[in-house]
Design a protein around this motif. Structure first.
Motif, PDB file in Angstrom:
ATOM      1  N   LEU A   1       1.536  -1.269  -0.158  1.00 14.93           N
ATOM      2  CA  LEU A   1      -0.502  -0.369  -0.116  1.00 14.93           C
ATOM      3  C   LEU A   1       0.754   1.533   0.097  1.00 14.93           C
ATOM      4  N   SER A   2       1.815   1.182   1.097  1.00 16.98           N
ATOM      5  CA  SER A   2       2.755   2.335   1.241  1.00 16.98           C
ATOM      6  C   SER A   2       2.825   2.721  -0.522  1.00 16.98           C
TER       7      SER A   2
ATOM      8  N   VAL B   1      -5.823  11.493  -2.170  1.00 16.53           N
ATOM      9  CA  VAL B   1      -4.791   9.799  -2.434  1.00 16.53           C
ATOM     10  C   VAL B   1      -6.115   8.519  -1.518  1.00 16.53           C
ATOM     11  N   CYS B   2      -6.870   8.308  -1.045  1.00 19.31           N
ATOM     12  CA  CYS B   2      -7.989   7.767  -0.604  1.00 19.31           C
ATOM     13  C   CYS B   2      -8.735   8.100  -1.746  1.00 19.31           C
ATOM     14  N   SER B   3      -9.502   9.120  -1.955  1.00 22.54           N
ATOM     15  CA  SER B   3     -10.722   8.723  -3.405  1.00 22.54           C
ATOM     16  C   SER B   3      -9.925   8.321  -4.533  1.00 22.54           C
ATOM     17  N   ALA B   4      -8.911   8.801  -5.081  1.00 28.49           N
ATOM     18  CA  ALA B   4      -8.321   7.662  -5.288  1.00 28.49           C
ATOM     19  C   ALA B   4      -7.691   5.872  -5.423  1.00 28.49           C
ATOM     20  N   LEU B   5      -7.692   5.905  -4.957  1.00 20.83           N
ATOM     21  CA  LEU B   5      -7.650   4.599  -3.976  1.00 20.83           C
ATOM     22  C   LEU B   5      -8.637   3.827  -3.854  1.00 20.83           C
ATOM     23  N   GLY B   6      -9.868   4.758  -3.550  1.00 23.90           N
ATOM     24  CA  GLY B   6     -11.144   3.368  -3.322  1.00 23.90           C
ATOM     25  C   GLY B   6     -10.999   3.735  -1.313  1.00 23.90           C
ATOM     26  N   ILE B   7     -10.435   4.107  -1.132  1.00 25.02           N
ATOM     27  CA  ILE B   7      -9.883   2.969   0.554  1.00 25.02           C
ATOM     28  C   ILE B   7     -10.457   4.370   1.194  1.00 25.02           C
ATOM     29  N   ALA B   8     -11.153   3.943   2.793  1.00 18.88           N
ATOM     30  CA  ALA B   8     -11.433   5.271   3.398  1.00 18.88           C
ATOM     31  C   ALA B   8     -10.080   5.619   4.182  1.00 18.88           C
ATOM     32  N   GLN B   9     -10.486   7.307   5.182  1.00 19.17           N
ATOM     33  CA  GLN B   9      -8.826   7.388   5.781  1.00 19.17           C
ATOM     34  C   GLN B   9      -8.701   6.645   6.568  1.00 19.17           C
ATOM     35  N   HIS B  10      -9.483   5.970   7.395  1.00 22.69           N
ATOM     36  CA  HIS B  10      -9.108   5.386   8.753  1.00 22.69           C
ATOM     37  C   HIS B  10      -8.667   4.162   8.546  1.00 22.69           C
ATOM     38  N   THR B  11      -9.009   3.912   7.646  1.00 21.34           N
ATOM     39  CA  THR B  11      -8.381   2.412   6.756  1.00 21.34           C
ATOM     40  C   THR B  11      -7.360   2.744   6.119  1.00 21.34           C
ATOM     41  N   LEU B  12      -6.435   3.407   5.367  1.00 19.21           N
ATOM     42  CA  LEU B  12      -5.454   3.997   5.791  1.00 19.21           C
ATOM     43  C   LEU B  12      -4.418   4.608   6.329  1.00 19.21           C
ATOM     44  N   ARG B  13      -4.777   5.041   7.444  1.00 17.40           N
ATOM     45  CA  ARG B  13      -3.770   5.440   8.119  1.00 17.40           C
ATOM     46  C   ARG B  13      -3.331   3.916   8.990  1.00 17.40           C
ATOM     47  N   ARG B  14      -4.500   2.889   8.762  1.00 19.21           N
ATOM     48  CA  ARG B  14      -3.952   1.841   9.595  1.00 19.21           C
ATOM     49  C   ARG B  14      -3.373   0.558   9.059  1.00 19.21           C
ATOM     50  N   ARG B  15      -3.517   0.789   8.073  1.00 24.14           N
ATOM     51  CA  ARG B  15      -3.271  -0.322   7.166  1.00 24.14           C
ATOM     52  C   ARG B  15      -1.668   0.442   7.150  1.00 24.14           C
ATOM     53  N   LEU B  16      -1.420   1.785   6.631  1.00 29.14           N
ATOM     54  CA  LEU B  16       0.290   2.066   7.133  1.00 29.14           C
ATOM     55  C   LEU B  16       1.194   1.988   8.056  1.00 29.14           C
ATOM     56  N   LYS B  17      -0.117   1.835   8.797  1.00 29.82           N
ATOM     57  CA  LYS B  17       1.203   2.109  10.377  1.00 29.82           C
ATOM     58  C   LYS B  17       1.805   0.683  10.604  1.00 29.82           C
ATOM     59  N   LYS B  18       1.291  -0.892   9.799  1.00 29.69           N
ATOM     60  CA  LYS B  18       1.182  -1.665   9.848  1.00 29.69           C
ATOM     61  C   LYS B  18       2.355  -2.081   9.278  1.00 29.69           C
ATOM     62  N   GLU B  19       2.458  -1.227   7.684  1.00 35.90           N
ATOM     63  CA  GLU B  19       3.742  -1.356   7.134  1.00 35.90           C
ATOM     64  C   GLU B  19       4.949  -0.185   8.520  1.00 35.90           C
ATOM     65  N   GLY B  20       4.523   0.380   8.854  1.00 36.65           N
ATOM     66  CA  GLY B  20       5.619   1.246   9.770  1.00 36.65           C
ATOM     67  C   GLY B  20       5.788   2.535   9.117  1.00 36.65           C
ATOM     68  N   VAL B  21       4.995   3.449   8.499  1.00 37.45           N
ATOM     69  CA  VAL B  21       5.351   4.620   8.139  1.00 37.45           C
ATOM     70  C   VAL B  21       3.674   5.033   8.028  1.00 37.45           C
ATOM     71  N   ASP B  22       3.897   6.313   7.509  1.00 40.09           N
ATOM     72  CA  ASP B  22       2.394   7.307   7.697  1.00 40.09           C
ATOM     73  C   ASP B  22       2.418   7.944   6.640  1.00 40.09           C
ATOM     74  N   TYR B  23       0.733   8.530   6.577  1.00 44.09           N
ATOM     75  CA  TYR B  23       1.119   9.269   5.045  1.00 44.09           C
ATOM     76  C   TYR B  23       2.292  10.476   4.833  1.00 44.09           C
ATOM     77  N   SER B  24       2.745  11.628   6.341  1.00 49.89           N
ATOM     78  CA  SER B  24       3.138  12.165   5.679  1.00 49.89           C
ATOM     79  C   SER B  24       4.490  11.848   5.205  1.00 49.89           C
ATOM     80  N   ASP B  25       5.290  11.139   5.702  1.00 50.79           N
ATOM     81  CA  ASP B  25       6.417  10.583   5.422  1.00 50.79           C
ATOM     82  C   ASP B  25       6.401  10.228   4.392  1.00 50.79           C
ATOM     83  N   ILE B  26       5.479   9.453   3.420  1.00 45.20           N
ATOM     84  CA  ILE B  26       5.251   9.145   2.116  1.00 45.20           C
ATOM     85  C   ILE B  26       5.623  10.290   1.340  1.00 45.20           C
TER      86      ILE B  26
END
Length: 331
Positions: free
Chosen positions: A227-228, A251-276
């Motif tokens: 996802l990153s 970005v969430c609109s482009a990927l078809g994903i909710a913001q809270h889901t994006l935050r949760r899944r990125l956290k699982k990968e060890g990154v956050d949106y601002s870092d990307i």
């Protein structure tokens, strides 16, 4: 396309054995390789490294001042697996390697939003060629990232030697990070946020990983995966076309994903949106500095900065130097 390892790596790997009177043609033959290999497929290169190190009983292949006997890295990996966090594991690694008292002194320190894993040559100690440094930086950082269940990320890399002829391979080895050569030490800057990641591999898993080295050591690894990577591509598309940084809602609109889901899944990968977003912007700026004649002001605008001064401040925080100084160092 299959990854090819530059022939320079094979030549550097063989140099230590040659100086100790071991026939390089015999080592190549034992590894199932032609007498004068060109670029190697990754499995061929791994066979060569294993042939050299096992023949010499030296995990460093004669590249450093004294041999590092086979099995030492596995012992270190087992010890590091008992650390609570990635940051603690790095601290233990530095202590362990300093105890071996070979060609380098090691350091691990915080600097702004990064932590620095650093090695400095000990005067009078042998460092045969640049592979001695390449091996340590790549093997140690990738092993520790793996222990934390993370693919790793690199904010910057620096080296105490001029850019080698195979420098193009460094882009993959060091996750596209900004690089500087001719420095007083060598090292890698890692996002400080990753240091809180827990170590998730067991002692047995860590020892087995170390015994597989260098299976993954010199293969290109992007800091962004899964996802990153999708998020990075979406951010880069907007930045390239519209010259601005996309917010999370876009970005969430482009990927078809909710913001809270994006935050949760990125956290699982060890990154956050601002870092990307920061990494995409940094990568674009570095690419433009090293591959184009665009002015610093033009690059600032294309990287989404409203003023060149803001870009210069940001670039200095990423690399420690100004954009112009970085461009000159790449010439």
């Amino acid at each position: 396309m299959a990854v090819r390892i530059p022939a320079a790596f094979a030549a550097n790997m063989l140099e230590g054995a040659t100086l100790q009177g071991i026939d390089p043609a015999g080592l190549l033959r034992r590894a199932g390789l032609p007498p004068q290999p060109t670029d190697l497929a990754a499995p061929d290169f791994v066979r060569l490294v294993r042939t050299v190190t096992l023949t010499m009983d030296d995990e460093l292949g004669g590249l450093q001042h004294r041999p590092q006997r086979i099995g030492i890295t596995a012992i270190m990996a087992g010890a590091l697996s008992h650390a609570e966090t990635l940051g603690e594991a790095y601290g233990r690694a530095v202590q362990f390697m300093d105890l071996m008292d070979n060609s380098f002194r090691y350091g691990f320190r915080e600097s702004g939003s990064s932590v620095m894993f650093e090695l400095t040559r000990i005067p009078g100690r042998e460092v045969l060629n640049v592979m001695a440094i390449e091996m340590i930086l790549v093997l140690v950082t990738r092993m520790l990232s793996w222990m934390a269940g993370n693919r790793g990320a690199t904010n910057a890399a620096w080296f105490d030697y001029p850019a080698p002829g195979h420098v193009a391979a460094y882009r993959g080895m060091f996750a596209r990070a900004p690089m500087q050569f001719g420095q007083s030490s060598s090292g890698i800057a890692i996002p400080a946020g990753l240091m809180k990641l827990p170590i998730v591999r067991s002692e047995a898993q860590a020892i087995n990983y170390a015994r597989r080295t260098p299976l993954d050591a010199f293969l290109p690894v992007d800091a962004a995966v899964g996802l990153s990577l999708e998020v990075a591509v979406a951010v880069e598309n907007v930045l390239t076309v519209e010259r601005r940084l996309a917010d999370m809602a876009e970005v969430c609109s482009a990927l078809g994903i909710a913001q809270h889901t994006l935050r949760r899944r990125l956290k699982k990968e060890g990154v956050d949106y601002s870092d990307i977003r920061k990494q995409v912007r940094r990568d674009l700026a570095v690419r433009l500095l090293t591959t184009s004649d665009a002015s610093v002001e033009g690059i600032a605008e294309r990287a989404g900065f409203s003023e060149a001064s803001a870009f210069i401040r940001a670039f200095r925080s990423w690399t420690g130097v100004t954009p112009r100084a970085y461009r000159l160092s790449e010439l």
